[in-house]
Motif scaffolding. Structure first.
Motif, short mmCIF file in Angstrom:
data_model
loop_
_atom_site.label_atom_id
_atom_site.label_comp_id
_atom_site.label_asym_id
_atom_site.label_seq_id
_atom_site.Cartn_x
_atom_site.Cartn_y
_atom_site.Cartn_z
N ARG A 191 76.22 31.21 20.43
CA ARG A 191 77.33 32.17 20.39
C ARG A 191 77.98 32.29 19.02
NH1 ARG A 191 79.36 35.15 21.51
NH2 ARG A 191 81.05 35.25 22.99
N VAL A 192 78.14 31.14 18.32
CA VAL A 192 78.83 31.16 17.03
C VAL A 192 77.83 31.31 15.88
CG1 VAL A 192 80.33 29.87 15.46
CG2 VAL A 192 80.72 29.78 17.94
N GLY A 193 76.77 30.49 15.90
CA GLY A 193 75.78 30.59 14.83
C GLY A 193 74.94 31.85 14.91
N PRO B 264 69.05 32.84 12.24
CA PRO B 264 68.31 31.76 12.89
C PRO B 264 68.69 30.37 12.37
CG PRO B 264 66.84 33.57 12.35
CD PRO B 264 68.13 33.87 11.68
N LEU B 265 68.82 30.24 11.05
CA LEU B 265 69.21 28.95 10.49
C LEU B 265 70.64 28.58 10.86
CD1 LEU B 265 67.62 29.15 6.92
CD2 LEU B 265 66.77 27.92 8.92
N LEU B 266 71.52 29.57 10.89
CA LEU B 266 72.91 29.31 11.28
C LEU B 266 72.99 28.85 12.74
CD1 LEU B 266 74.80 32.28 9.58
CD2 LEU B 266 74.92 29.85 8.97
N THR B 267 72.13 29.40 13.58
CA THR B 267 72.11 29.00 14.99
C THR B 267 71.77 27.52 15.13
OG1 THR B 267 71.41 31.22 15.64
CG2 THR B 267 71.08 29.46 17.24
N ILE B 268 70.72 27.08 14.44
CA ILE B 268 70.31 25.68 14.48
C ILE B 268 71.39 24.79 13.87
CG2 ILE B 268 68.64 24.00 13.64
CD1 ILE B 268 66.50 26.14 13.82
N ALA B 269 71.90 25.18 12.71
CA ALA B 269 72.90 24.37 12.01
C ALA B 269 74.17 24.24 12.85
CB ALA B 269 73.22 24.99 10.65
N ALA B 270 74.62 25.32 13.44
CA ALA B 270 75.85 25.26 14.24
C ALA B 270 75.68 24.33 15.44
CB ALA B 270 76.23 26.67 14.71
N ALA B 271 74.51 24.38 16.08
CA ALA B 271 74.27 23.52 17.24
C ALA B 271 74.26 22.06 16.84
CB ALA B 271 72.96 23.91 17.91
N PHE B 272 73.57 21.71 15.77
CA PHE B 272 73.45 20.31 15.38
C PHE B 272 74.76 19.77 14.82
CE2 PHE B 272 69.04 21.11 16.08
CZ PHE B 272 68.47 19.87 16.32
N THR C 83 64.96 38.62 18.84
CA THR C 83 64.58 39.85 18.11
C THR C 83 64.88 41.11 18.93
OG1 THR C 83 62.30 39.84 18.97
CG2 THR C 83 62.72 38.58 16.95
N LEU C 84 65.48 40.96 20.10
CA LEU C 84 65.77 42.13 20.92
C LEU C 84 66.71 43.10 20.20
CD1 LEU C 84 66.19 40.58 24.49
CD2 LEU C 84 64.28 41.95 23.63
N ARG C 85 67.60 42.56 19.40
CA ARG C 85 68.44 43.37 18.52
C ARG C 85 68.28 42.87 17.10
NH1 ARG C 85 71.90 46.91 20.75
NH2 ARG C 85 72.23 46.75 23.02
N PRO C 86 68.01 43.76 16.14
CA PRO C 86 67.77 43.32 14.75
C PRO C 86 68.88 42.45 14.19
CG PRO C 86 67.22 45.64 15.01
CD PRO C 86 67.86 45.22 16.29
N ALA C 87 70.12 42.69 14.58
CA ALA C 87 71.24 41.91 14.02
C ALA C 87 71.17 40.44 14.41
CB ALA C 87 72.57 42.51 14.48
N TRP C 88 70.56 40.13 15.58
CA TRP C 88 70.50 38.74 16.03
C TRP C 88 69.51 37.91 15.23
CZ3 TRP C 88 70.01 40.20 21.92
CH2 TRP C 88 71.22 40.75 22.34
N ALA C 89 68.55 38.56 14.60
CA ALA C 89 67.54 37.83 13.84
C ALA C 89 67.64 38.11 12.34
CB ALA C 89 66.14 38.20 14.34
N ALA C 90 68.69 38.81 11.94
CA ALA C 90 68.80 39.21 10.54
C ALA C 90 69.27 38.06 9.66
CB ALA C 90 69.79 40.37 10.41
#
Length: 344
Positions: A96-98, A28-36, A17-24
């Motif tokens: 980095r990607v998600g 968050p779901l894309l981060t988890i999905a990309a990793a798995f 949440t340090l930058r609004p774009a990172w949590a917009a």
């Protein structure tokens, strides 16, 4: 007119949440999905390549060699650890990607691996892990009965090779597990939730995916995941959980390999299966004898209880060392600027 209250430090699970774009939006779901998804692809490639190589090697039983979970087999050990180490690039891809944000934000509140803290954290994490493995082995020895030496016991060169493989690959696997299964999950949920409770519980629950769901395995797996998640939140980074997980993996595997055919080895094997990467042959118990079953159960319970008690002790020690309240984590100073965004 009173002065405004100072902003509170940003805890580890809220760094996205340090930058609004990172949590917009769906970040968050894309981060988890990309990793798995990345892990499934990478692990599949490793498994297929291993089977292809073994298929052309004379005298190798592919089915048994890949899936037996023998702690004394260099082939089984290297395959399980390499597959577990694939969580490291998978976690990097997720962040980095998600999430499209700097990787450093997933390591710690300093937005990097805090090498200056590794000395104190490594010592505490390693000592904690060694005590846990010792408790598991002793509990197994007290609950079980040593049988005859296991047929085909490992030779000294075989055990030496297993040790070298563990020394080289266990830290990579631990870094990957903590980055993907603790850091990514906790920070994704922390994008929405201020309280650390649900992110910590979610990062604990993912330890059951792709793992044998027996009590001797599931209990230490949940305890280790909970300890790692709590310590990541409390210490403000993944350095301590990585050291803890790597040392538990290394020590429990060595004890179970050296003590193959003994109750102490069976007790450590339960902890080893709990610390192994989900979905690998090491994440299950190979022993099925009644004595080994009792020893594994005792070792799993003993290791889990020791993990939780020592985690509580570590939380107190971190609080005193860092000068924070018992229920307050080490955070990123609110006045510190957010890391630069990742360029498109």
């Amino acid at each position: 007119m009173s002065a405004p209250a100072p902003s509170r430090p940003v805890p580890y699970h809220r760094l996205a949440t340090l930058r609004p774009a990172w949590a917009a939006g769906a970040k968050p779901l894309l981060t988890i999905a990309a990793a798995f998804v990345a892990y499934v692809v990478l692990a599949s490639v490793v498994l297929v390549l291993t089977i292809l190589v073994l298929a052309v090697m004379p005298g190798v039983n592919v089915a048994i060699g890949v899936t037996s979970g023998d702690p004394t087999s260099p082939l089984d050990v290297v395959l399980a650890l390499v597959m577990g180490a694939m969580w490291l690039p998978a976690g990097i891809i997720g962040v980095r990607v998600g999430g499209w944000r700097p990787l450093g934000t997933a390591w710690s509140v300093a937005a990097r691996l805090r090498r200056e803290r590794l000395g104190a954290l490594a010592g505490g994490g390693a000592a904690m892990a060694i005590v846990v493995v010792a408790v598991a082995a002793i509990a197994g020895a007290l609950a079980g009965t040593d049988g005859a030496a296991a047929p085909g016991a490992a030779s000294a060169p075989q055990l030496l090779l297993v040790t070298l493989l563990l020394l080289g690959l266990a830290p990579l696997q631990a870094a990957g597990l903590e980055l993907a299964l603790r850091g990514v999950v906790m920070q994704a949920l922390g994008s929405w939730l201020r309280s650390p409770l649900l992110p910590i519980l979610a990062a604990t629950a993912v330890a059951l995916i792709g793992r044998e769901l027996s009590v001797p395995v599931a209990l230490p797996a949940l305890a280790l995941a909970l300890a790692a998640a709590v310590l990541a939140w409390k210490s403000g980074g993944l350095e301590l959980p990585i050291v803890l997980t790597a040392t538990v993996t290394l020590a429990s595997h060595l004890v179970s390999a050296l003590g193959a055919g003994t109750a102490a080895g069976a007790g450590a094997a339960a902890l080893n299966a709990g610390a192994a990467a989900p979905g690998t042959s090491a994440a299950a118990l190979a022993a099925t004898a009644a004595e080994a079953g009792a020893a594994s159960l005792a070792g799993g319970i003993g290791g889990a209880v020791a993990l939780l008690l020592l985690t509580a002790v570590m939380v107190v020690l971190i609080s005193r060392r860092e000068g924070v309240a018992l229920r307050e984590p080490v955070g990123r100073p609110a006045a510190e600027l957010a890391p630069e965004p990742v360029p498109f």
